[in-house]
Design a protein around this motif. Structure first.
Motif, PDB file in Angstrom:
ATOM      1  N   LEU A  24       0.691  -1.256   0.051  1.00 27.99           N
ATOM      2  CA  LEU A  24       0.037  -0.075   0.061  1.00 27.99           C
ATOM      3  C   LEU A  24       1.012   1.334   0.005  1.00 27.99           C
ATOM      4  O   LEU A  24       0.484   2.364  -0.546  1.00 27.99           O
ATOM      5  CB  LEU A  24      -1.054  -0.006   1.174  1.00 27.99           C
ATOM      6  CG  LEU A  24      -1.810  -1.182   1.231  1.00 27.99           C
ATOM      7  CD1 LEU A  24      -2.531  -1.131   2.542  1.00 27.99           C
ATOM      8  CD2 LEU A  24      -2.869  -0.794   0.265  1.00 27.99           C
ATOM      9  N   GLY A  25       1.944   1.125   0.385  1.00 23.97           N
ATOM     10  CA  GLY A  25       3.018   2.103   0.553  1.00 23.97           C
ATOM     11  C   GLY A  25       3.251   2.642  -0.802  1.00 23.97           C
ATOM     12  O   GLY A  25       3.486   4.069  -1.037  1.00 23.97           O
ATOM     13  N   ASN A  26       3.268   2.013  -1.767  1.00 17.61           N
ATOM     14  CA  ASN A  26       3.767   2.253  -3.068  1.00 17.61           C
ATOM     15  C   ASN A  26       2.599   2.641  -3.940  1.00 17.61           C
ATOM     16  O   ASN A  26       2.499   3.759  -4.633  1.00 17.61           O
ATOM     17  CB  ASN A  26       4.394   1.158  -3.838  1.00 17.61           C
ATOM     18  CG  ASN A  26       5.341   0.312  -3.260  1.00 17.61           C
ATOM     19  OD1 ASN A  26       5.314   0.016  -2.190  1.00 17.61           O
ATOM     20  ND2 ASN A  26       6.666   0.103  -3.926  1.00 17.61           N
ATOM     21  N   TYR A 102      -3.581  -2.450  11.604  1.00 17.64           N
ATOM     22  CA  TYR A 102      -4.150  -1.601  10.817  1.00 17.64           C
ATOM     23  C   TYR A 102      -4.032  -1.624   9.500  1.00 17.64           C
ATOM     24  O   TYR A 102      -4.769  -1.403   8.655  1.00 17.64           O
ATOM     25  CB  TYR A 102      -3.806  -0.102  11.502  1.00 17.64           C
ATOM     26  CG  TYR A 102      -2.510   0.507  11.256  1.00 17.64           C
ATOM     27  CD1 TYR A 102      -1.297   0.320  12.099  1.00 17.64           C
ATOM     28  CD2 TYR A 102      -2.227   1.138  10.145  1.00 17.64           C
ATOM     29  CE1 TYR A 102      -0.262   0.896  11.911  1.00 17.64           C
ATOM     30  CE2 TYR A 102      -1.047   1.678   9.741  1.00 17.64           C
ATOM     31  CZ  TYR A 102       0.094   1.534  10.471  1.00 17.64           C
ATOM     32  OH  TYR A 102       1.206   2.104  10.303  1.00 17.64           O
ATOM     33  N   TYR A 103      -3.139  -2.195   9.198  1.00 16.99           N
ATOM     34  CA  TYR A 103      -2.538  -2.300   7.591  1.00 16.99           C
ATOM     35  C   TYR A 103      -3.494  -3.347   7.138  1.00 16.99           C
ATOM     36  O   TYR A 103      -4.003  -3.165   5.707  1.00 16.99           O
ATOM     37  CB  TYR A 103      -1.050  -2.842   7.653  1.00 16.99           C
ATOM     38  CG  TYR A 103      -0.361  -2.876   6.237  1.00 16.99           C
ATOM     39  CD1 TYR A 103       0.452  -1.665   5.655  1.00 16.99           C
ATOM     40  CD2 TYR A 103      -0.683  -3.670   5.195  1.00 16.99           C
ATOM     41  CE1 TYR A 103       1.012  -1.667   4.523  1.00 16.99           C
ATOM     42  CE2 TYR A 103       0.059  -3.743   3.939  1.00 16.99           C
ATOM     43  CZ  TYR A 103       0.992  -2.762   3.535  1.00 16.99           C
ATOM     44  OH  TYR A 103       1.310  -2.582   2.336  1.00 16.99           O
ATOM     45  N   SER A 104      -3.917  -4.575   7.954  1.00 14.31           N
ATOM     46  CA  SER A 104      -4.745  -5.268   7.335  1.00 14.31           C
ATOM     47  C   SER A 104      -6.162  -4.879   7.172  1.00 14.31           C
ATOM     48  O   SER A 104      -6.937  -5.284   6.351  1.00 14.31           O
ATOM     49  CB  SER A 104      -4.875  -6.450   8.250  1.00 14.31           C
ATOM     50  OG  SER A 104      -3.656  -7.084   8.564  1.00 14.31           O
ATOM     51  N   PHE A 223      11.501   4.698   3.819  1.00  9.13           N
ATOM     52  CA  PHE A 223      11.691   3.647   5.087  1.00  9.13           C
ATOM     53  C   PHE A 223      10.276   2.732   5.115  1.00  9.13           C
ATOM     54  O   PHE A 223      10.335   1.959   5.037  1.00  9.13           O
ATOM     55  CB  PHE A 223      11.665   4.474   6.314  1.00  9.13           C
ATOM     56  CG  PHE A 223      12.865   4.822   6.966  1.00  9.13           C
ATOM     57  CD1 PHE A 223      13.570   3.585   7.641  1.00  9.13           C
ATOM     58  CD2 PHE A 223      13.553   5.886   6.733  1.00  9.13           C
ATOM     59  CE1 PHE A 223      14.913   3.641   8.071  1.00  9.13           C
ATOM     60  CE2 PHE A 223      14.902   6.075   6.984  1.00  9.13           C
ATOM     61  CZ  PHE A 223      15.722   4.900   7.737  1.00  9.13           C
ATOM     62  N   PHE A 224       8.991   3.697   4.941  1.00 12.56           N
ATOM     63  CA  PHE A 224       7.816   2.862   5.057  1.00 12.56           C
ATOM     64  C   PHE A 224       7.893   1.773   3.755  1.00 12.56           C
ATOM     65  O   PHE A 224       7.576   0.669   3.851  1.00 12.56           O
ATOM     66  CB  PHE A 224       6.827   3.565   5.006  1.00 12.56           C
ATOM     67  CG  PHE A 224       5.350   3.117   5.078  1.00 12.56           C
ATOM     68  CD1 PHE A 224       4.917   2.738   6.645  1.00 12.56           C
ATOM     69  CD2 PHE A 224       4.513   2.493   4.173  1.00 12.56           C
ATOM     70  CE1 PHE A 224       3.903   1.932   6.715  1.00 12.56           C
ATOM     71  CE2 PHE A 224       3.628   1.913   4.411  1.00 12.56           C
ATOM     72  CZ  PHE A 224       2.917   1.511   5.629  1.00 12.56           C
ATOM     73  N   SER A 225       8.202   2.576   2.684  1.00  9.52           N
ATOM     74  CA  SER A 225       7.998   1.967   1.162  1.00  9.52           C
ATOM     75  C   SER A 225       8.821   0.642   1.229  1.00  9.52           C
ATOM     76  O   SER A 225       8.512  -0.578   0.607  1.00  9.52           O
ATOM     77  CB  SER A 225       8.157   2.891   0.207  1.00  9.52           C
ATOM     78  OG  SER A 225       7.841   2.261  -1.025  1.00  9.52           O
ATOM     79  N   GLY A 229      13.245  -0.418   9.109  1.00 11.42           N
ATOM     80  CA  GLY A 229      13.194  -0.348  10.479  1.00 11.42           C
ATOM     81  C   GLY A 229      12.637  -1.157  11.497  1.00 11.42           C
ATOM     82  O   GLY A 229      12.345  -0.683  12.368  1.00 11.42           O
ATOM     83  N   MET A 230      12.010  -2.231  10.757  1.00  5.47           N
ATOM     84  CA  MET A 230      11.330  -3.042  12.018  1.00  5.47           C
ATOM     85  C   MET A 230      12.103  -4.529  11.778  1.00  5.47           C
ATOM     86  O   MET A 230      11.203  -5.508  12.198  1.00  5.47           O
ATOM     87  CB  MET A 230      10.065  -3.034  11.958  1.00  5.47           C
ATOM     88  CG  MET A 230       9.247  -3.129  10.566  1.00  5.47           C
ATOM     89  SD  MET A 230       7.654  -3.996  10.527  1.00  5.47           S
ATOM     90  CE  MET A 230       8.102  -5.740  10.877  1.00  5.47           C
ATOM     91  N   GLY A 231      12.982  -4.775  11.010  1.00  6.36           N
ATOM     92  CA  GLY A 231      13.671  -5.930  10.993  1.00  6.36           C
ATOM     93  C   GLY A 231      12.818  -7.248  10.118  1.00  6.36           C
ATOM     94  O   GLY A 231      13.234  -8.246  10.009  1.00  6.36           O
TER      95      GLY A 231
HETATM   96  N1  PFF Z   1       6.498  -1.698   2.568  1.00  7.76           N
HETATM   97  C1  PFF Z   1       4.996  -1.919   2.717  1.00  7.76           C
HETATM   98  C2  PFF Z   1       4.395  -0.892   1.963  1.00  7.76           C
HETATM   99  O1  PFF Z   1       5.100  -0.267   1.216  1.00  7.76           O
HETATM  100  O2  PFF Z   1       3.038  -1.134   1.801  1.00  7.76           O
HETATM  101  C3  PFF Z   1       4.589  -1.705   3.961  1.00  7.76           C
HETATM  102  C4  PFF Z   1       5.736  -2.447   5.170  1.00  7.76           C
HETATM  103  C5  PFF Z   1       5.729  -3.769   5.271  1.00  7.76           C
HETATM  104  C6  PFF Z   1       6.202  -1.611   6.034  1.00  7.76           C
HETATM  105  C7  PFF Z   1       6.639  -4.124   5.917  1.00  7.76           C
HETATM  106  C8  PFF Z   1       7.043  -2.036   6.908  1.00  7.76           C
HETATM  107  C9  PFF Z   1       7.216  -3.433   6.812  1.00  7.76           C
HETATM  108  F1  PFF Z   1       8.236  -4.057   7.833  1.00  7.76           F
END
Ligand code: PFF
Length: 453
Positions: A24-26, A102-104, A223-225, A229-231
């Motif tokens: 979803l980030g992209n 929340y992503y789900s 970072f998000f995409s 940052g969370m391994g």
């Molecule tokens: N990178 C994913 C996105 O762009 O939708 C979201 C995401 C997945 C963020 C896994 C962080 C992660 F560890």
């Protein structure tokens, strides 16, 4: 000790990592950020951030995962036992668990929209009806929960199947499918009448729009995409084989992720401009304006409108599910490795916990809307806490750990596969990990927390 499972091929490893990154980030967040920050100039800064900060930190996370052969929750403990670094691993697990919830929910919305597109729910509506439709649905107490449950169950069963049969196989099918759909839709969108304005917006940079805010916003998006940052990628790297080239894998993931983001822009902006919709419409760009865009663009041919809408939401669903799998895997692998639960037992715990967080997040947009923390509803508060605080923190710690703490021979050994590969980029890589990345991330923080005004 039994041999750790690993991806069956190097291609499988790249596709699984790319599957985590592309989501979803992209398709949703990148176009929205680009729209808000003026278009092409933002994209150039974003590209700089991906290649200067993102890739080195990705290689650092790969190093932590493959060297420790442990999930992120146990990796630091394995590499530097008995130190406080283990908390960085636990922070990653917690971050992934919270994001998964929340992503789900948003991922579930994509399934509802596939259903709506298939059942003709978009046809014959005025633009304002799409707003009502989205609000009625997302605020409904139960309907989004059904889709949330569906997303979590699909994710659950793929994760339970394991690394090779579940994650690798599904990525090998879903990723190519996603590329095909996205390229077809981009072509379709670019040939709409009036699409040139959207292309211009995406391709001609206006450098007067590059403010510090654009620069820091682009770094946060990177970072998000890239799932940094969370391994998440370090957990996947713990399944990499000895011959996987970490630098090359990071480069492939970075290129695929960026390619999908830019192509999403090529779908959304030409289509939006073609029907006179503003590019800075935010989340509504996908869930409110796109159904409208497809209906208007193909008003004479309802069948094409239907096919395009279904294809677009299938694409979003696929992209988000390969990401929920990676988020789920971080917690499942942690429970499995740390507490010796079987994988399926660990997965049941993670799925049930995420369901609770998902229900709370969904209700936070509807029946619990009035309940706020610092002015944010629970959904936005979770997003703020994880994406804007926990991910940059985790990325900074990974850079500092590999740049300053980890034995030099290990750091060099991992990028060269212990002497088998050349890595002329090594000095630059170390310099970025030691100085550029930590300082850059501190700047993101200062910006995100509003300290720069
Ligand atoms: N990178 C994913 C996105 O762009 O939708 C979201 C995401 C997945 C963020 C896994 C962080 C992660 F560890």
């Amino acid at each position: 000790m039994s041999e750790r499972v690993s991806f069956g091929s190097r291609m499988g490893a790249v596709l699984a990592a790319a599957g985590s990154a592309v989501g979803l980030g992209n398709v949703w967040r990148f176009p929205y950020e680009t729209g808000n920050h003026g278009g092409a100039a933002f994209i150039l800064v974003y590209l700089g951030c991906v290649f200067v900060f993102g890739l080195p930190i990705m290689i650092a996370e790969f190093t932590i995962g493959r060297r420790s052969k442990a999930c992120t929750g146990g990796a630091y403990e394995t590499l530097v036992p008995g130190t406080h670094w283990r908390w960085v691993g636990y922070l990653g697990v917690l971050t992934g668990f919270l994001i998964l919830g929340y992503y789900s929910v948003v991922s579930g919305w994509t399934l509802e929209y596939i259903w709506q597109a298939l059942s003709g729910g978009f046809s014959g509506k005025a633009p304002v009806d799409y707003v009502t439709m989205f609000q009625d649905f997302s605020q409904h107490p139960f309907r989004p929960l059904l889709w949330l449950l569906a997303v979590l169950l699909i994710t659950h069963f793929i994760v339970v199947k394991g690394v090779k049969d579940g994650i690798e196989k599904s990525s090998k099918v879903m990723m190519p499918l996603l590329f095909i759909i996205i390229v077809l839709l981009a072509i379709c969108s670019m040939t709409l009448p009036g699409a040139e304005k959207g292309l211009e917006f995406l391709l001609y940079p206006d450098f007067s729009k590059v403010t510090p805010d654009v620069f820091l916003g682009a770094m946060g998006q990177a970072f998000f995409s890239l799932s940094l940052g969370m391994g998440c990628l370090s957990t996947y790297a713990s399944y990499f084989g000895k011959k996987t080239n970490l630098g090359q894998t990071a480069m492939s993931v970075g290129i695929i992720d960026t390619f999908v983001a830019v192509l999403s822009g090529l779908i959304i902006f030409p289509a939006a401009f073609s029907v006179g919709i503003q590019p800075d419409a935010g989340p509504s760009l996908i869930f409110i304006t796109l159904p409208n865009v497809f209906q208007e663009a193909f008003s004479g041919v309802p069948f094409l409108a239907c096919v395009c809408s279904v294809a677009f939401y299938v694409l979003l669903a696929l992209a988000s599910i390969t990401s929920t799998i990676s988020l789920h895997e971080v917690s499942t692998a942690f429970l499995h490795e740390k507490f010796n639960f079987t994988r399926s037992r660990a997965a049941v715990l993670v799925t049930s916990g995420s369901l609770v967080i998902g229900v709370v997040s969904s209700w936070a947009l509807g029946i619990w809307k009035s309940f706020t923390i610092c002015g944010l509803n629970l959904f936005d508060a979770l997003d703020f806490l994880t994406a804007k605080i926990m991910l940059p923190l985790g990325g900074m710690f990974a850079a500092v750990f590999v740049g300053w703490m980890l034995d030099r021979s290990i750091v060099k050994g991992e990028v060269t596969n212990y002497g088998m590969l050349k890595s002329s980029y090594y000095p630059l890589y170390i310099f970025i990990l030691r100085f550029v990345a930590p300082i850059g991330i501190v700047l993101i923080f200062v910006n995100e927390l509003g300290l720069l005004g």
